[in-house]
Design a protein around this motif. Structure first.
Motif, PDB file in Angstrom:
ATOM      1  N   ALA A   5       0.857  -1.190   0.000  1.00  0.00           N
ATOM      2  CA  ALA A   5       0.000   0.000   0.000  1.00  0.00           C
ATOM      3  C   ALA A   5       0.892   1.239   0.000  1.00  0.00           C
ATOM      4  N   LEU A   6       0.463   2.253  -0.732  1.00  0.00           N
ATOM      5  CA  LEU A   6       1.208   3.505  -0.813  1.00  0.00           C
ATOM      6  C   LEU A   6       0.329   4.654  -0.334  1.00  0.00           C
ATOM      7  N   ILE A   7       0.850   5.449   0.592  1.00  0.00           N
ATOM      8  CA  ILE A   7       0.154   6.651   1.073  1.00  0.00           C
ATOM      9  C   ILE A   7       0.878   7.870   0.519  1.00  0.00           C
ATOM     10  N   ILE A   8       0.163   8.701  -0.213  1.00  0.00           N
ATOM     11  CA  ILE A   8       0.735   9.957  -0.716  1.00  0.00           C
ATOM     12  C   ILE A   8       0.118  11.090   0.098  1.00  0.00           C
ATOM     13  N   ASP A   9       0.921  11.642   1.001  1.00  0.00           N
ATOM     14  CA  ASP A   9       0.398  12.627   1.963  1.00  0.00           C
ATOM     15  C   ASP A   9       1.570  13.489   2.438  1.00  0.00           C
ATOM     16  N   THR A  10       1.449  14.786   2.294  1.00  0.00           N
ATOM     17  CA  THR A  10       2.538  15.682   2.704  1.00  0.00           C
ATOM     18  C   THR A  10       2.583  15.909   4.205  1.00  0.00           C
ATOM     19  N   GLU A  13       2.628  13.899  10.489  1.00  0.00           N
ATOM     20  CA  GLU A  13       1.988  13.250  11.635  1.00  0.00           C
ATOM     21  C   GLU A  13       0.823  12.363  11.212  1.00  0.00           C
ATOM     22  N   LEU A  14      -0.076  12.906  10.381  1.00  0.00           N
ATOM     23  CA  LEU A  14      -1.242  12.130   9.972  1.00  0.00           C
ATOM     24  C   LEU A  14      -0.851  10.927   9.111  1.00  0.00           C
ATOM     25  N   SER A  15       0.063  11.106   8.180  1.00  0.00           N
ATOM     26  CA  SER A  15       0.464   9.986   7.322  1.00  0.00           C
ATOM     27  C   SER A  15       1.104   8.872   8.143  1.00  0.00           C
ATOM     28  N   THR A  16       1.831   9.248   9.191  1.00  0.00           N
ATOM     29  CA  THR A  16       2.429   8.238  10.075  1.00  0.00           C
ATOM     30  C   THR A  16       1.347   7.446  10.806  1.00  0.00           C
ATOM     31  N   LYS A  17       0.297   8.141  11.244  1.00  0.00           N
ATOM     32  CA  LYS A  17      -0.818   7.451  11.911  1.00  0.00           C
ATOM     33  C   LYS A  17      -1.524   6.503  10.951  1.00  0.00           C
ATOM     34  N   TYR A  18      -1.760   6.959   9.715  1.00  0.00           N
ATOM     35  CA  TYR A  18      -2.397   6.086   8.719  1.00  0.00           C
ATOM     36  C   TYR A  18      -1.543   4.838   8.467  1.00  0.00           C
ATOM     37  N   LYS A  19      -0.250   5.052   8.317  1.00  0.00           N
ATOM     38  CA  LYS A  19       0.647   3.927   8.074  1.00  0.00           C
ATOM     39  C   LYS A  19       0.611   2.936   9.236  1.00  0.00           C
ATOM     40  N   LYS A  20       0.675   3.449  10.449  1.00  0.00           N
ATOM     41  CA  LYS A  20       0.675   2.584  11.637  1.00  0.00           C
ATOM     42  C   LYS A  20      -0.620   1.794  11.754  1.00  0.00           C
ATOM     43  N   SER A  21      -1.748   2.409  11.376  1.00  0.00           N
ATOM     44  CA  SER A  21      -3.033   1.720  11.512  1.00  0.00           C
ATOM     45  C   SER A  21      -3.189   0.576  10.511  1.00  0.00           C
ATOM     46  N   LEU A  22      -2.452   0.640   9.398  1.00  0.00           N
ATOM     47  CA  LEU A  22      -2.611  -0.376   8.348  1.00  0.00           C
ATOM     48  C   LEU A  22      -1.540  -1.456   8.378  1.00  0.00           C
ATOM     49  N   THR A  23      -0.344  -1.122   8.858  1.00  0.00           N
ATOM     50  CA  THR A  23       0.777  -2.060   8.774  1.00  0.00           C
ATOM     51  C   THR A  23       0.553  -3.278   9.659  1.00  0.00           C
ATOM     52  N   ASP A  24       0.666  -4.454   9.053  1.00  0.00           N
ATOM     53  CA  ASP A  24       0.678  -5.718   9.802  1.00  0.00           C
ATOM     54  C   ASP A  24       1.468  -6.738   8.987  1.00  0.00           C
ATOM     55  N   GLU A  28       2.377  -4.181   3.753  1.00  0.00           N
ATOM     56  CA  GLU A  28       3.538  -3.311   3.887  1.00  0.00           C
ATOM     57  C   GLU A  28       3.165  -1.945   3.329  1.00  0.00           C
ATOM     58  N   VAL A  29       3.382  -0.909   4.108  1.00  0.00           N
ATOM     59  CA  VAL A  29       2.937   0.435   3.731  1.00  0.00           C
ATOM     60  C   VAL A  29       4.136   1.337   3.496  1.00  0.00           C
ATOM     61  N   GLN A  30       4.121   2.035   2.365  1.00  0.00           N
ATOM     62  CA  GLN A  30       5.122   3.043   2.054  1.00  0.00           C
ATOM     63  C   GLN A  30       4.451   4.414   2.080  1.00  0.00           C
ATOM     64  N   VAL A  31       5.205   5.440   2.467  1.00  0.00           N
ATOM     65  CA  VAL A  31       4.676   6.808   2.495  1.00  0.00           C
ATOM     66  C   VAL A  31       5.498   7.674   1.554  1.00  0.00           C
ATOM     67  N   ALA A  32       4.811   8.400   0.675  1.00  0.00           N
ATOM     68  CA  ALA A  32       5.459   9.393  -0.191  1.00  0.00           C
ATOM     69  C   ALA A  32       4.959  10.767   0.233  1.00  0.00           C
ATOM     70  N   ARG A  33       5.890  11.701   0.465  1.00  0.00           N
ATOM     71  CA  ARG A  33       5.502  13.016   0.961  1.00  0.00           C
ATOM     72  C   ARG A  33       5.495  14.073  -0.145  1.00  0.00           C
ATOM     73  N   SER A  34       5.619  13.607  -1.387  1.00  0.00           N
ATOM     74  CA  SER A  34       5.515  14.534  -2.516  1.00  0.00           C
ATOM     75  C   SER A  34       4.941  13.789  -3.711  1.00  0.00           C
ATOM     76  N   ILE A  35       4.429  14.541  -4.671  1.00  0.00           N
ATOM     77  CA  ILE A  35       3.873  13.931  -5.877  1.00  0.00           C
ATOM     78  C   ILE A  35       4.957  13.171  -6.634  1.00  0.00           C
ATOM     79  N   GLN A  36       6.150  13.750  -6.720  1.00  0.00           N
ATOM     80  CA  GLN A  36       7.237  13.110  -7.459  1.00  0.00           C
ATOM     81  C   GLN A  36       7.620  11.770  -6.837  1.00  0.00           C
ATOM     82  N   ASP A  37       7.762  11.754  -5.494  1.00  0.00           N
ATOM     83  CA  ASP A  37       8.088  10.486  -4.819  1.00  0.00           C
ATOM     84  C   ASP A  37       6.977   9.466  -5.014  1.00  0.00           C
TER      85      ASP A  37
END
Length: 423
Positions: A5-10, A13-24, A28-37
């Protein structure tokens, strides 16, 4: 099966919470903090699900539309997160390619359940209906992720040889039992980190660690051969091969099913394209073939030129026919079909032998010599004869008994069948 799963969120704090709630263990959750990433992750990892928030600098609807265009081949689930609760905004984003729209602030329990429901449906669409294993399309995706993320991997391509012929003799139901047995053997050797999929009706893929790959292959081969006798009737087991009776009264000898396994790892070469990796495994696999026995081969630097050996089409046919007129007719007919006809096999390795015994069974000694010669291990033998003891002829190693008199068209049909099988 591990989902990506990929979270695109700048927002950190919130993106970290989303990632933590889904990871098991299954996600496996990845977070991108920009459109390019985000686009970089999508192209390299092909995630099963993309969560994008309206914190990005681009309008959410426009970005969802771009993602959908970028991922038209892989079709991941897209979930939009927005501070807006407007019906118009929801409709616009959903029409732009999103599969779901969740308004913030979210209930994290509901968020978790909804995302996992999306992932469950996504995975179900990529399962083989008979085995419930990931299908070929998902296998390519899993391989691409492995090549992009991992420096220590090995792949095993496992094929059941003579599988179609086995089904022809024993039925589709019996074939399913063979597959179920093989899957049970494979699963008994794997860990939660390993990946198993079905890429064809008789082909299976394992992704594992390089240091355990050869041990896995050795065990699977041994375990399959130890139970293989249960797949056949008492008559076939006693005879040592399967027998197919055709409409033209020809008798065809078919070897028992066996496994061929090719093992390729990151140890000796670098791969970036999953299709190329699968093609490499298919090319080296025939080198493992043994008569009536399962076997495996591990890719080493010394066999790097194997593609030149295996990839060449063999259209040579050796004819041993007592009747000169019949030999001339066969030669002319087969040469018109584009085959290379031989009457001697000195320094040659024909794909197919056509041996006529007439009324004399002495010629069958030649059949046995060919079968026992390792040079001709992949060659097929057609025996034509006025001596109508099918079992005696096939027991010498012939792959097909064709009683005389026969129609040339029937012989050509069998030649075409075996040439497809060999090449």
């Amino acid at each position: 099966m591990l989902c990506k799963a990929l979270i695109i969120d700048t927002r950190k704090e919130l993106s970290t919470k989303y990632k933590k709630s889904l990871t098991d263990k299954d996600i496996e959750v990845q977070v991108a903090r920009s459109i390019q990433d985000g686009f970089g992750f999508i192209q390299s990892l092909e995630p099963d699900l993309i969560i994008v928030s309206d914190s990005i600098t681009e309008p959410l609807a426009d970005f969802c539309e771009k993602i959908r265009v970028l991922t038209y081949n892989i079709r991941p689930v897209i979930v939009a997160l927005s501070k807006s609760d407007s019906i118009e905004d929801k409709i616009k984003v959903l029409e732009s390619g999103a599969d779901d729209y969740i308004s913030e602030p979210v209930n994290f329990k509901e968020f978790q359940i909804r995302i996992k429901a999306h992932l469950r449906r996504e995975l179900e669409t990529n399962l083989d209906t008979k085995t419930l294993l990931p299908n070929e399309k998902y296998s390519i995706r899993a391989l691409k992720r492995t090549l992009a993320e991992n420096n220590d991997w090995a792949t095993l391509l496992i094929s059941i040889e003579n599988f179609r012929q086995y089904i022809e003799v024993y039925s589709e139901f019996a074939g399913d039992k063979v597959v179920q047995t093989l899957i049970a053997i494979i699963k008994s050797t794997l860990t939660e980190q390993d990946f198993l999929s079905k890429i064809h009706e008789n082909e299976f893929l394992i992704i594992t660690k390089s240091h355990v790959a050869e041990r896995l292959a050795s065990f699977i081969v041994m375990a399959f051969d130890s139970v293989a006798s249960k797949f056949y009737s008492h008559e076939d087991t006693k005879r040592g091969y399967m027998l197919v009776q055709s409409d033209d009264e020809a008798g065809r000898r078919i070897d028992f099913v066996s496994l061929l396994i090719s093992v390729v790892s990151s140890e000796f070469d670098t791969y970036t394209n999953p299709e190329h990796l699968i093609e490499k495994m298919r090319r080296i696999k025939p080198l493992a073939k043994l008569p009536a026995k399962s076997n495996y081969i591990v890719d080493r630097p010394k066999i790097s030129g194997v593609s030149d050996i295996v990839g060449k089409y063999n259209k040579k046919i050796a004819i041993f026919e007592k009747d000169e007129a019949m030999e001339l007719l066969l030669r002319t007919t087969l040469e018109l079909q584009g085959y290379d006809v031989l009457t001697s096999v000195e320094d040659e390795c024909p794909a197919l032998f056509i041996i006529d015994t007439g009324n004399n069974m002495d010629k069958l000694e030649l059949c046995s010599k060919i079968k026992n010669n390792p040079i001709f291990v992949h060659s097929k033998i057609i025996v034509t004869s006025n001596y109508h003891d099918k079992s005696a002829i096939l027991n010498t190693g012939a792959d097909l008994y064709l009683p005389k008199p026969y129609e040339i068209s029937a012989l050509v049909k069998w030649i075409e069948y075996f040439m497809r099988e060999i090449n």
